[in-house]
Scaffold this active site. Structure first.
Site, short mmCIF file in Angstrom:
data_model
loop_
_atom_site.label_atom_id
_atom_site.label_comp_id
_atom_site.label_asym_id
_atom_site.label_seq_id
_atom_site.Cartn_x
_atom_site.Cartn_y
_atom_site.Cartn_z
N TRP A 1 -6.42 74.45 56.10
CA TRP A 1 -5.05 74.87 56.44
C TRP A 1 -4.80 74.73 57.94
O TRP A 1 -3.71 74.37 58.37
CB TRP A 1 -4.84 76.32 56.00
N HIS A 2 -5.82 74.99 58.75
CA HIS A 2 -5.67 74.84 60.19
C HIS A 2 -5.56 73.37 60.59
O HIS A 2 -4.89 73.04 61.58
CB HIS A 2 -6.86 75.49 60.93
#
Length: 385
Positions: free
Chosen positions: A312-313
């Site tokens: 997600w990052h």
């Protein structure tokens, strides 16, 4: 102008909050005022770049159409729509590591999780009422939190913005909001800047001493920068009468890794717990993937949960390893909690809590050191020798 950056933004922020405060104090409904502010800030900030503005508009249209279709579909079809709602975020992450940067706009990771939450709760039957375009835009583009969270939940936000508060209730919330806003400014503009200044003075020598200095300074820089932003976002929300959830709760007092994730980036960790960990755990249990062994299933769910957090990052090696690292820590601690007689015999003793705190804090800092990407620069420096 950008969110929470520069004198121009803060001038318009304080002006908007002052007007909002006066209207709320006079007992006015400021729902449309908040929507107008969110749209105005978005128009100015995203409008600086036509491509970014186009991506944002396209994203909103696509996701809102999915929401409308989901509310008219059967449960099976809704699950397919949930997968479709994830596609823009996947495209963004893949193209972020190329020179094309497709679907690159401020806040896409946070907006995606907001929309995915809506889609999942429609699928679960928790959201039954029709979501109007006004309500969707109000939630998605809420200007205090649109760029970097905290990640709110649509039902909680909707109930909050429509709630009729007494003057006493509002003044109490607004007072807390002012305190959080000022504290956030102190964190971000003073303490974060101070830590970053000392961080920038370090010279990459490729030594253990350099690595330790960088690790500790980067941890405090990241905390004060992100916690400062989060405090300003929550404080601004409070002044507008919205009780946006807090993102940090004294994370450096954590006595174990689970405690840390209950205190650090709370809105992300609880989102992942509710929409990833619990679902992976239930699915694996239902399909008997590990012969009904709850401990193994939980360890597997933690790994999936935290690796997804890393992705997600971003798709850089530092973020992926960071997610895997925390997956191993969470899964390992789950096993240790359930199986260790030493833990069960000593967990409530003061000396054990102090030792556990010391180990946890250093494991956290190692993780954030990985997150920073600095280890790979050091490896490059050593290889060049």
């Amino acid at each position: 102008m950008n969110y929470y950056e520069g004198n121009q933004f803060f001038f318009f922020l304080f002006l908007a909050l002052l007007i909002g405060f006066i209207l709320k104090y006079l007992g006015k409904n400021i729902e449309y005022y908040i929507l107008g502010l969110s749209l105005a800030f978005a128009a100015v900030i995203y409008g600086k770049n036509i491509k970014m503005l186009s991506y944002l508009i396209g994203f909103i249209i696509f996701q809102y159409l999915l929401v409308l279709i989901a509310q008219r579909s059967t449960n099976k079809k809704t699950k397919s729509l949930v997968i479709l709602s994830i596609v823009p975020l996947i495209i963004n992450k893949i193209f972020a590591i190329t020179h094309w940067h497709l679907l690159a706009f401020i806040g896409i990771s946070y907006m995606s999780f907001k929309t995915i939450q809506i889609m999942l709760e429609i699928s679960d039957g928790l959201i039954k009422e029709k979501i109007s375009l006004k309500d969707y835009l109000q939630f998605l583009l809420f200007f205090p939190t649109v760029s970097s969270g905290p990640i709110d939940r649509s039902r909680r936000f909707e109930a909050d913005i429509k709630e009729k508060q007494t003057k006493t209730q509002y003044l109490e919330l607004a007072g807390v909001g002012v305190y959080r806003l000022v504290l956030g400014l102190l964190y971000k503009l003073v303490l974060s800047t101070y830590a970053y200044h000392h961080l920038s003075l370090l010279t990459n020598t490729g030594t253990i001493t350099y690595s330790l200095k960088y690790m500790y300074l980067y941890t405090f820089y990241l905390f004060f920068d992100f916690a400062g932003y989060s405090l300003m976002a929550v404080g601004s929300s409070n002044i507008l009468g919205i009780s946006t959830p807090m993102n940090f709760n004294k994370p450096f007092l954590s006595i174990d890794i689970k405690d840390f994730w209950n205190r650090w980036h709370i809105s992300l960790s609880t989102w992942l717990r509710d929409f990833v960990f619990s679902r992976v755990f239930m699915e694996a249990t239902k399909k008997k993937r590990f012969n009904k062994k709850r401990l193994t299933t939980a360890m597997y769910a933690y790994m999936v949960n935290m690796v997804l957090m890393g992705f997600w990052h971003g798709l850089t090696i530092s973020y992926i390893i960071y997610g895997f690292y925390h997956g191993v820590l969470m899964a390992g601690f789950e096993y240790y909690q359930k199986k260790s007689k030493f833990y069960k015999a000593n967990r409530n003793k003061t000396w054990y809590k102090i030792l556990s705190w010391f180990i946890t804090i250093n494991l956290i800092m190692i993780g954030l050191y990985i997150f920073s990407g600095e280890p790979y620069k050091i490896i490059t420096t050593i290889l060049k020798r």
